[in-house]
Design a protein around this motif. Structure first.
Motif, PDB file in Angstrom:
ATOM      1  N   LYS A   1       0.524   2.960 -10.503  1.00 28.08           N
ATOM      2  CA  LYS A   1      -0.150   1.762 -10.005  1.00 28.08           C
ATOM      3  C   LYS A   1       0.433   0.507 -10.640  1.00 28.08           C
ATOM      4  O   LYS A   1       0.884   0.539 -11.785  1.00 28.08           O
ATOM      5  CB  LYS A   1      -1.657   1.805 -10.342  1.00 28.08           C
ATOM      6  CG  LYS A   1      -2.472   2.862  -9.602  1.00 28.08           C
ATOM      7  CD  LYS A   1      -3.907   2.839 -10.095  1.00 28.08           C
ATOM      8  CE  LYS A   1      -4.800   3.817  -9.345  1.00 28.08           C
ATOM      9  NZ  LYS A   1      -5.124   3.338  -7.993  1.00 28.08           N
TER      10      LYS A   1
ATOM     11  N   THR B   1      -4.754   0.770 -19.579  1.00 33.23           N
ATOM     12  CA  THR B   1      -4.559   1.842 -18.599  1.00 33.23           C
ATOM     13  C   THR B   1      -4.997   3.184 -19.171  1.00 33.23           C
ATOM     14  O   THR B   1      -5.661   3.977 -18.501  1.00 33.23           O
ATOM     15  CB  THR B   1      -3.073   1.916 -18.177  1.00 33.23           C
ATOM     16  OG1 THR B   1      -2.698   0.667 -17.598  1.00 33.23           O
ATOM     17  CG2 THR B   1      -2.846   3.024 -17.177  1.00 33.23           C
TER      18      THR B   1
ATOM     19  N   ASP C   1       0.608   5.160  -6.190  1.00 33.46           N
ATOM     20  CA  ASP C   1      -0.784   5.149  -5.752  1.00 33.46           C
ATOM     21  C   ASP C   1      -1.166   3.742  -5.295  1.00 33.46           C
ATOM     22  O   ASP C   1      -1.581   2.909  -6.079  1.00 33.46           O
ATOM     23  CB  ASP C   1      -1.689   5.610  -6.908  1.00 33.46           C
ATOM     24  CG  ASP C   1      -3.133   5.824  -6.480  1.00 33.46           C
ATOM     25  OD1 ASP C   1      -3.434   5.664  -5.277  1.00 33.46           O
ATOM     26  OD2 ASP C   1      -3.958   6.158  -7.347  1.00 33.46           O
ATOM     27  N   ASP C   2      -0.957   3.463  -3.994  1.00 30.08           N
ATOM     28  CA  ASP C   2      -1.344   2.193  -3.382  1.00 30.08           C
ATOM     29  C   ASP C   2      -0.640   1.010  -4.047  1.00 30.08           C
ATOM     30  O   ASP C   2      -1.271   0.031  -4.466  1.00 30.08           O
ATOM     31  CB  ASP C   2      -2.863   2.012  -3.446  1.00 30.08           C
ATOM     32  CG  ASP C   2      -3.358   0.968  -2.443  1.00 30.08           C
ATOM     33  OD1 ASP C   2      -2.715   0.806  -1.388  1.00 30.08           O
ATOM     34  OD2 ASP C   2      -4.368   0.307  -2.739  1.00 30.08           O
ATOM     35  N   VAL C   3       0.685   1.087  -4.121  1.00 29.56           N
ATOM     36  CA  VAL C   3       1.489   0.040  -4.757  1.00 29.56           C
ATOM     37  C   VAL C   3       1.775  -1.086  -3.767  1.00 29.56           C
ATOM     38  O   VAL C   3       2.287  -0.847  -2.675  1.00 29.56           O
ATOM     39  CB  VAL C   3       2.821   0.617  -5.284  1.00 29.56           C
ATOM     40  CG1 VAL C   3       3.759  -0.503  -5.712  1.00 29.56           C
ATOM     41  CG2 VAL C   3       2.556   1.567  -6.437  1.00 29.56           C
TER      42      VAL C   3
ATOM     43  N   ARG D   1      -0.189  -2.542 -12.610  1.00 32.14           N
ATOM     44  CA  ARG D   1      -1.273  -2.910 -13.525  1.00 32.14           C
ATOM     45  C   ARG D   1      -1.300  -4.403 -13.832  1.00 32.14           C
ATOM     46  O   ARG D   1      -2.328  -4.934 -14.249  1.00 32.14           O
ATOM     47  CB  ARG D   1      -1.121  -2.140 -14.837  1.00 32.14           C
ATOM     48  CG  ARG D   1      -1.020  -0.624 -14.658  1.00 32.14           C
ATOM     49  CD  ARG D   1      -2.321  -0.015 -14.176  1.00 32.14           C
ATOM     50  NE  ARG D   1      -2.202   1.426 -13.998  1.00 32.14           N
ATOM     51  CZ  ARG D   1      -3.238   2.230 -13.727  1.00 32.14           C
ATOM     52  NH1 ARG D   1      -4.451   1.728 -13.606  1.00 32.14           N
ATOM     53  NH2 ARG D   1      -3.047   3.530 -13.581  1.00 32.14           N
TER      54      ARG D   1
ATOM     55  N   ASN E   1       0.818  -1.220   0.000  1.00 33.58           N
ATOM     56  CA  ASN E   1       0.000   0.000   0.000  1.00 33.58           C
ATOM     57  C   ASN E   1       0.852   1.271   0.000  1.00 33.58           C
ATOM     58  O   ASN E   1       0.552   2.240   0.708  1.00 33.58           O
ATOM     59  CB  ASN E   1      -0.937   0.000   1.219  1.00 33.58           C
ATOM     60  CG  ASN E   1      -1.745  -1.284   1.334  1.00 33.58           C
ATOM     61  OD1 ASN E   1      -1.616  -2.022   2.306  1.00 33.58           O
ATOM     62  ND2 ASN E   1      -2.543  -1.559   0.323  1.00 33.58           N
TER      63      ASN E   1
ATOM     64  N   LEU F   1       4.207  -1.307 -14.073  1.00 31.13           N
ATOM     65  CA  LEU F   1       3.815  -0.116 -13.308  1.00 31.13           C
ATOM     66  C   LEU F   1       3.495   0.996 -14.296  1.00 31.13           C
ATOM     67  O   LEU F   1       4.300   1.313 -15.170  1.00 31.13           O
ATOM     68  CB  LEU F   1       4.958   0.311 -12.377  1.00 31.13           C
ATOM     69  CG  LEU F   1       4.726   1.546 -11.501  1.00 31.13           C
ATOM     70  CD1 LEU F   1       3.701   1.242 -10.408  1.00 31.13           C
ATOM     71  CD2 LEU F   1       6.037   2.010 -10.854  1.00 31.13           C
TER      72      LEU F   1
END
Length: 292
Positions: free
Chosen positions: A209, A288, A19-21, A211, A6, A205
């Motif tokens: 994020k 994306t 973003d919340d990886v 993906r 996160n 990434l």
């Protein structure tokens, strides 16, 4: 094992680079693919303790990386995208200096370390040459040598083959493969072939994020029967992009070759092609962009 949970990083200007990886990286080579501006360098710098993320956690084995960065640095090797050296200093003297900085104070131990590393990265014959005279590939191999000082268990290399000619690229990637056993190596790059050639696991990434994550072989299998190729005049590209899910284009002999993602033959003139890692990567980026 490296575990990222996160992770969020927001720069002072409001840009949300991560973003919340969440990511789990096992022993061996791990590829982190993403376009420029995806957040790869921000993630690498956060793992390497060069910046503190806004929120989230990073652990390496028993080490809490954010709470105890000094502990991680004792077992970290890092080759950033750009690294500075004293250009007039020889490779041997520079590596010797870096070994002192890494805490190898004993003269005999340092001599053995420096000589072993220069041989390992195939720079022994130019050990007395000033770094200013090194080619790009030689500089990158020197960068790996300094990253290997102290036998690190976590090694991060950020865009290591950008700008290298094919011969130097192969030499550098072979070197990475040789040292991957028993350590965690994160290869951050936008070059798909680097990951396809080396990494048993990878992630994509984009836009800050994660993906996609998995084994390249399995990800490529998932594309079987879904990738179609057609050669068109470049004037017809816009029409095909409007009608089909075009994931990549390239010029060949003055015409445009497109790859389209579809569960069945999308139309006349299309022929099936085996899904490669580039198709996996480009289809992920296309999805994306559509979601943005």
């Amino acid at each position: 094992m490296l575990v990222v949970e996160n992770l969020v990083h927001v720069y002072g200007n409001g840009v949300r680079a991560l973003d919340d990886v969440s990511l789990t990286v096992p022993t061996g080579m791990f590829g982190l693919l993403g376009p420029n501006g995806a957040g790869k360098s921000t993630l690498m710098r956060s793992i390497a303790t060069l910046q503190t993320p806004t929120s989230g956690s990073i652990t390496f084995g028993d080490i809490d990386v954010i709470k105890d960065p000094e502990e991680l640095r004792r077992t970290l090797g890092y080759l950033p995208q750009d690294f500075g050296v004293y250009p007039r200093v020889s490779a041997y003297d520079m590596l010797d200096h870096m070994a002192v900085l890494k805490g190898i104070a004993g003269g005999k131990e340092r001599k053995e370390t420096v000589e072993a590393l220069l041989n390992q990265v195939n720079l022994w014959s130019v050990r007395k040459k000033a770094l200013a005279g090194f080619s790009g590939g030689m500089r990158q191999r020197f960068g790996i040598a300094q990253a290997l000082i102290g036998n690190p268990k976590l090694i991060i290399v950020d865009e290591p083959t950008a700008g290298l000619d094919p011969e130097e690229r192969n030499r550098f990637l072979n070197l990475l493969a040789e040292i991957a056993e028993g350590v965690v190596i994160i290869l951050s790059t936008h070059i798909v072939e680097d990951v396809a050639d080396l990494c048993p696991r990878m992630a994509v990434l984009a836009g800050g994020k994660i993906r996609m994550e998995g084994a390249p072989v399995e990800l490529m299998k998932s594309m079987n029967g879904r990738v179609w190729k057609k050669t068109i005049d470049k004037e017809a590209l816009a029409d095909h992009q409007a009608r089909y899910e075009v994931i990549s284009t390239r010029l060949f002999a003055g015409r445009t070759v497109i790859h389209v993602l579809a569960d069945g033959r999308p139309g006349e003139g299309f022929e099936p092609v085996p899904g490669g890692l580039e198709d996996v990567y480009f289809s992920t980026l296309a999805a994306t962009r559509r979601a943005a």
